[in-house]
Design a protein around this motif. Structure first.
Motif, short mmCIF file in Angstrom:
data_model
loop_
_atom_site.label_atom_id
_atom_site.label_comp_id
_atom_site.label_asym_id
_atom_site.label_seq_id
_atom_site.Cartn_x
_atom_site.Cartn_y
_atom_site.Cartn_z
N LEU A 24 36.84 41.45 27.02
CA LEU A 24 38.14 41.52 26.34
C LEU A 24 39.19 40.84 27.22
O LEU A 24 39.34 41.21 28.39
N VAL A 65 42.50 40.53 28.69
CA VAL A 65 43.71 41.36 28.86
C VAL A 65 44.80 40.59 29.62
O VAL A 65 45.82 41.16 30.00
N THR A 66 44.56 39.30 29.83
CA THR A 66 45.53 38.49 30.57
C THR A 66 46.91 38.55 29.91
O THR A 66 47.02 38.38 28.69
N ALA A 107 48.74 40.97 29.30
CA ALA A 107 48.95 42.10 28.38
C ALA A 107 50.05 43.04 28.86
O ALA A 107 50.66 43.73 28.05
N LEU A 108 50.28 43.10 30.16
CA LEU A 108 51.29 44.04 30.67
C LEU A 108 52.45 43.25 31.25
O LEU A 108 52.40 42.78 32.38
#
Lengths: 524, 263
Positions: free
Chosen positions: B115, B117-118, B120-121
């Protein structure tokens, strides 16, 4: 103080979990010890970690203490005394007393390296060390330790000043002069032989006039000391110069002795760019578990200390929620096994409950509601890299939580309030599971990419360096009272960390490195 | 076709989910749906549906993990934190259920791959988190819960009924969590009502543009087999937006305005 938790048994259990064989030996490196400098004639002193500075306090950067001014009476003369820069050392060494050849102890507990000397040695000694467990004991005689010069057989499980107790033996390797320690370290004399300690100066003569080659906490709150020249930018010499909860360490960018947060405690540290982040605190009651109601009939200063300790623990547990959340996202990014994902989700819930329990205790001791403020998560999730996650998991989990679990378990055996015993036992059990999770992840990661053994080697080297620079703290007169009240004495904390690193982390990492090498060879 | 399951994992407004791979560790043991009496094309369709559902539930774990970190950054109430942690576990279990069903229908082990997640935060912003919570939770999970509940009433296989009812109940709690967060956020900063107004406008536009389609003759058969017919999905969505999302957002906007005035 002798440890009551069998870290050796934990190690066996842990290694079984990750399915690697323990590798006790760590090459020819020196393997500093804590618990037993063997009742010899003198410890090499400590840096002031004597129980009255805790791993407590607030969230922010270092506070300052600073007594300022020059001391009274009998200061040891430092430096080359050639006029110098005209500045005054705010932290002179008052009432120096000889400690070991080449060192003196100041009245604040700071150790000063006055000269480089040749240390005496009684190694190899003819007498055997007591044997306890043939499955763990590594040696009986000094002559069994042959991987490097000056090998000797040391007994773990006892602290300076206490009678020897059940432990196990292992090989350690000493020194008799600075040259044997190489650059960046000096040989601090001791019994039965000297040991290498990190140092950026060999003696006062390397420092500016009027300034000393003085000790500092090489890993504040954890263990060990090292030497560096005092500077005009110093804000402390000893832990007692710092505000409560801070310890005197070294600012690596300026080289100054400065007050720092203790870096070792409960929960999984939330590391961002290698700095542990925690939330501020706020007056709020929604983060308080209803369950723990501790004994409050305590002396006011003890209650205050317990407030600080449990507030700090709560902040760290709270930050652990973020640490595990990030870890969870990384696991998904790596396509990690569902078992690791499931255990990580459970760990998040554990840490949430721990935070509520710790804030409840802190609030009970404080007499007012304490909860978390805002937690900075900026920059916490980079593009996932298995190598970086592995390094972080080793530091946060394999080391951080292993030590946290041991600390809680150890304190649970000493505390008198049954409420605290329950809390600590529960936290210890949970943190132990979390540390096993970190080890399992590390094992999975190196199975995926055996080349990641390099990362583990780097981490192992850090562990070795910390072990080498470790010198046991001395239990303060109040240590037992503190521990009974539920405050971890610094000397005990350092001993627990050292035992955990030596008996669990070091062999665990070494075993995984070996496993990875074998995997790589069989793949080739 | 748009599938709904779990909380969408949105990064820069784009929904992300993992690819699939052959693996069996993400399948809940013991789930054995009725397979033998299904026509091959229905089986294949069910395999595809439950695979996609598994992918989306799996991505929801990341969505809630990110949300949890943001809650800590905002100093949100412990109740929201506790419910978010429970939601992560719910989504993990949903993922295992969905991949187990997908594997059973496909006749081979199916699980999630990597998945992304790069990015994402980002630096948490209460306005952005509110907007995301509205889209992922107040809308996305409300509709997911409704779809699952609806399909549960139509699926013939008792096992599927059970699974869908459970997912519906969980997703409903998750949507309530998103609404609670939105409420808390506008209480903290009544000026955030503008975010809700913007989201409400989008919802109203969609509601106004809705044109019901005729149900195909095969729709009932599909639903009995456990496949959500597109027409039914559209109807459920329209109903959810109109009866739940629109009044909910409208009420909160009004509440925030009053709070802003009172302040």
């Amino acid at each position: 103080m002798r440890l009551r938790v069998r870290t050796d048994l934990w190690a066996v259990s842990l290694l079984a979990v990750i399915g690697v064989a323990p590798l006790a030996a760590c090459g020819g490196k020196s393997d500093g010890d804590d618990e037993n400098s063997a009742g010899g004639s003198g410890n090499t002193g400590n840096t002031g970690n004597t129980g009255n500075t805790g791993n407590t306090g607030a969230t922010t950067s270092a506070g300052t203490g600073g007594r300022g001014g020059s001391g009274t009476g009998g200061t040891v003369t430092a430096g080359t005394s050639s006029g110098g820069s005209g500045t005054t050392n705010a932290f002179p060494c008052n009432n120096p007393t000889p400690l070991q050849p080449g060192t003196v102890s100041c009245d604040n507990g700071v150790v000063v390296r006055t000269e480089s000397v040749e240390c005496a040695t009684t190694v190899p000694r003819p007498d055997p060390q007591p044997q306890n467990d043939p499955a763990i004991d590594q040696c009986e005689y000094d002559s069994d330790c042959t991987l490097a010069p000056h090998g000797y057989c040391e007994l773990s499980g006892t602290a300076p000043g206490e009678p020897p107790g059940p432990g196990y033996t292992y090989c350690n390797y000493g020194c008799v002069n600075d040259e044997e320690c190489g650059a960046g370290a000096v040989c601090v004399c001791g019994d039965p032989i000297g040991r290498c300690v990190q140092a950026s100066c060999q003696s006062d003569t390397d420092c500016n006039a009027g300034f000393h080659c003085a000790s500092y906490d090489s890993s504040p709150g954890c263990s060990g000391f090292a030497f560096a020249c005092q500077t005009t930018q110093d804000t402390c010499a000893a832990d007692t110069d710092c505000n409560p909860g801070l310890l005197c360490g070294l600012d690596v960018t300026t080289g100054a002795h400065v007050c720092q947060n203790a870096g070792c405690a409960i929960g999984r540290p939330f590391l961002v760019d290698e700095v542990a982040r925690v939330a501020t605190t706020a007056r709020r009651s929604d983060w308080l578990a209803s369950e723990p109601k501790p004994e409050l009939r305590l002396r006011p200063e003890l209650r205050q200390r317990l407030t600080q300790e449990w507030t700090r623990s709560a902040q760290l547990e709270h930050a652990s929620i973020a640490a595990f959340s990030r870890f969870l996202m990384e696991l998904l990014a790596f396509g990690a096994p569902s078992e690791l994902v499931a255990e990580t989700v459970a760990a998040i819930e554990d840490e949430r409950r721990h935070a509520e329990i710790c804030f409840a205790l802190a609030s009970a001791y404080a007499g007012e509601a304490i909860g978390p403020g805002l937690l900075d998560v900026t920059g916490a999730l980079e593009t996932p890299s298995l190598a970086r996650s592995l390094a972080t998991a080793v530091r946060e989990g394999c080391i951080g939580e292993t030590v946290a679990a041991l600390e809680a378990a150890e304190l649970a055996t000493r505390v008198s309030d049954p409420v605290l015993v329950d809390v600590l036992e529960r936290i210890a059990a949970d943190e132990r599971r979390h540390s096993e999770l970190a080890w399992k992840f590390a094992h999975w990661a190196v199975c995926q990419q055996p080349s990641l053994a390099e990362v583990l080697e780097g981490e192992l080297e850090r562990v070795r360096e910390e072990l080498e620079s470790f010198v046991p703290g001395t239990a303060s007169p109040h240590s037992h009272e503190l521990a009974r009240a539920g405050v971890m004495p610094e000397a005990l904390r350092a001993a627990v960390r050292h035992a955990g690193l030596r008996q669990i982390v070091q062999p665990g990492l070494a075993g995984m490195i070996e496993h990875a090498r074998q995997s790589a060879q069989s793949a080739a | 076709m748009e599938f709904r399951a779990g909380r969408p994992f949105l990064v820069a407004e784009v929904q992300r989910f993992a690819g699939i791979t052959r693996r069996s560790d993400w399948t809940l043991a013991g789930l054995a749906p009725e397979v033998e009496r299904l026509a091959p094309h229905v089986r294949q369709r069910l395999a595809e549906e439950w695979t996609r559902a598994g992918q989306l539930e799996h991505a929801s774990i990341a969505a809630f993990s990110r949300f949890l970190m943001e809650l800590l950054a905002f100093g949100a109430p412990s109740e929201l934190v506790a419910e978010t942690v429970s939601a992560i576990e719910d989504e993990r279990q949903h993922t295992e259920i969905c991949f187990a069903l997908a594997s059973a229908y496909a006749g081979e082990a199916i699980g999630p791959d990597l998945l992304d997640v790069t990015g994402a935060l980002e630096t948490p912003s209460l306005a952005r988190a509110l907007s995301t919570a509205v889209r992922e939770g107040c809308i996305g999970e409300t509709l997911a819960a409704l779809e699952a509940a609806e399909l549960a009433t139509r699926a013939a296989d008792p096992l599927l009924q059970q699974v869908l009812e459970r997912i519906a109940a969980d997703e409903r709690r998750h949507s309530e969590l998103a609404w609670k967060f939105a409420h808390w956020a506008v209480c903290q900063q009544p000026s955030l009502a503008v975010v809700l107004e913007h989201e409400l406008e989008r919802v109203c536009t969609e509601i106004d543009g809705y044109a019901p389609e005729t149900t195909s003759p095969r729709a009932h058969d599909l639903a009995r087999a456990g496949v959500m017919p597109e027409t039914l999905r559209a109807d459920v969505r329209q109903s959810g937006l109109r009866q739940i999302v629109q009044p909910g957002l409208g009420g909160m906007v009004e509440y925030a305005r009053r709070a802003g005035h009172a302040a």
